[in-house]
Design a protein around this motif. Structure first.
Motif, mmCIF file in Angstrom:
data_model
loop_
_atom_site.group_PDB
_atom_site.id
_atom_site.type_symbol
_atom_site.label_atom_id
_atom_site.label_comp_id
_atom_site.label_asym_id
_atom_site.label_seq_id
_atom_site.Cartn_x
_atom_site.Cartn_y
_atom_site.Cartn_z
ATOM 1 N N TRP A 1 -3.080 6.771 -8.569
ATOM 2 C CA TRP A 1 -1.915 6.102 -8.010
ATOM 3 C C TRP A 1 -0.918 7.076 -7.424
ATOM 4 O O TRP A 1 -0.138 6.712 -6.529
ATOM 5 C CB TRP A 1 -1.257 5.214 -9.068
ATOM 6 N N GLU A 2 -0.908 8.297 -7.891
ATOM 7 C CA GLU A 2 -0.036 9.296 -7.278
ATOM 8 C C GLU A 2 -0.380 9.455 -5.805
ATOM 9 O O GLU A 2 0.503 9.523 -4.937
ATOM 10 C CB GLU A 2 -0.180 10.628 -8.006
ATOM 11 N N ASP B 1 0.399 5.871 -3.914
ATOM 12 C CA ASP B 1 1.835 5.632 -3.729
ATOM 13 C C ASP B 1 2.367 6.452 -2.557
ATOM 14 O O ASP B 1 3.199 5.978 -1.776
ATOM 15 C CB ASP B 1 2.590 5.985 -5.014
ATOM 16 N N GLN B 2 1.876 7.650 -2.419
ATOM 17 C CA GLN B 2 2.306 8.504 -1.306
ATOM 18 C C GLN B 2 1.760 7.986 0.024
ATOM 19 O O GLN B 2 2.496 7.871 1.010
ATOM 20 C CB GLN B 2 1.820 9.940 -1.540
ATOM 21 N N TYR C 1 9.425 0.196 0.108
ATOM 22 C CA TYR C 1 8.842 0.850 1.275
ATOM 23 C C TYR C 1 8.774 -0.084 2.484
ATOM 24 O O TYR C 1 8.991 0.328 3.622
ATOM 25 C CB TYR C 1 7.424 1.348 0.973
ATOM 26 N N GLN D 1 2.854 4.696 2.049
ATOM 27 C CA GLN D 1 4.022 4.901 2.913
ATOM 28 C C GLN D 1 3.583 5.359 4.300
ATOM 29 O O GLN D 1 4.148 4.932 5.314
ATOM 30 C CB GLN D 1 4.953 5.928 2.282
ATOM 31 N N TRP E 1 -0.051 -3.374 -7.206
ATOM 32 C CA TRP E 1 0.664 -2.619 -6.175
ATOM 33 C C TRP E 1 2.161 -2.579 -6.468
ATOM 34 O O TRP E 1 2.811 -1.536 -6.273
ATOM 35 C CB TRP E 1 0.418 -3.222 -4.795
ATOM 36 N N ARG F 1 2.722 -0.212 -9.705
ATOM 37 C CA ARG F 1 2.380 1.210 -9.636
ATOM 38 C C ARG F 1 2.984 1.941 -8.437
ATOM 39 O O ARG F 1 2.902 3.158 -8.353
ATOM 40 C CB ARG F 1 0.849 1.362 -9.603
ATOM 41 N N THR F 2 3.539 1.188 -7.469
ATOM 42 C CA THR F 2 4.195 1.813 -6.319
ATOM 43 C C THR F 2 5.541 1.121 -6.091
ATOM 44 O O THR F 2 5.874 0.141 -6.753
ATOM 45 C CB THR F 2 3.351 1.679 -5.029
ATOM 46 N N SER F 3 6.270 1.610 -5.115
ATOM 47 C CA SER F 3 7.533 0.984 -4.702
ATOM 48 C C SER F 3 7.335 0.222 -3.398
ATOM 49 O O SER F 3 8.155 0.309 -2.480
ATOM 50 C CB SER F 3 8.632 2.040 -4.562
#
Length: 262
Positions: free
Chosen positions: A244-245, A248-249, A67, A252, A58, A61-63
């Protein structure tokens, strides 16, 4: 925020386990991050990985750290291998670890974490979406809200889809005989009915799935069952696949939903 990488010992699994932890931290002169962070009774999100992932995925692959900062929330990201958050037939008790032991260890090591149900949450993707949903359905006294992204949430009557991923021996090692999964404690549809019949307070549920995802129909199926059982469920969807695109969206959106509904 503080980002902690920890090696813990699980008595349940009888092995070392890696976890990553994000904790609110009071800071000064940090560009783009709040300095007013909670240090007691901190809300906590147990964030679960999918197949092929681990405790690090996590954050890689994400921020997620960025977040979650605005919500002053701790995030626990454990590694659970390919155990499907289940007490497997090969004697690895991943369910007992994730549902019972891990929260106890985290409260021991990080006493600023809340012990209140209304501030305790779970979320995950794919296999982790299944795990998060299972936590909400089997541990309603512990979790106030859970979220599943692209979750494998209707496995009981949908084993054919899983057999395209791994062979039958793998799944039998996890769940036992495949013709006995439906209607068992590892079948989310059965767990929905069981929780509804128990009359216990039900967590809030959030599910999201990409419309091109091979698990989209499974998500529609369990959402329909939850609505039939009058459970508090939010289902959102949009363009996207098992990627993951998408996650990741939508993680949030999960954090926003937790904040709005808390």
């Amino acid at each position: 925020m503080a980002f902690i990488q920890a090696n813990i010992y699980s008595n349940v699994l009888e092995m070392e386990v890696n976890i990553n932890v994000i904790l609110p931290q009071k800071t000064e002169k940090v560009i783009g991050e709040s300095t007013q962070q909670a240090s007691t009774d901190v809300p906590v999100l147990y964030l679960l990985h999918g197949m092929g992932g681990n405790h690090s995925v996590w954050a890689r692959r994400t921020s997620i750290e960025r977040y979650v900062a605005q919500y002053q929330m701790a995030v626990i990201m454990p590694s659970t291998d390919l155990g499907w958050y289940t007490n497997t037939t090969y004697d690895m008790r991943y369910w007992d670890f994730i549902a019972e032991e891990l929260p106890e260890i985290c409260h021991e090591l990080f006493p600023q974490l809340t012990t209140k149900r209304e501030k305790t949450f779970a979320a995950g993707l794919s296999m982790g979406g299944y795990g998060a949903l299972k936590l909400g359905l089997k541990k309603p006294d512990t979790f106030a809200a859970v979220a599943s992204l692209s979750g494998a949430v209707a496995i009981g009557g949908n084993m054919e889809a899983l057999l395209t991923i791994r062979n039958a021996k793998f799944w039998e090692g996890i769940f036992g005989p495949l013709d006995q999964v439906e209607g068992s404690e590892n079948d989310p549809l059965y767990l929905v009915e069981t929780l509804a019949a128990s009359k216990k307070e039900t967590p809030r549920f959030y599910l999201a799935c990409g419309e091109e995802d091979f698990l989209y129909s499974a998500n529609l199926q369990i959402v329909s069952k939850m609505e039939e059982m009058k459970m508090p469920v939010t289902f959102e969807h949009g363009p996207g696949n098992h990627t993951w695109e998408f996650w990741d969206q939508w993680i949030q959106r999960v954090l926003q939903w937790l904040h709005e509904s808390n």
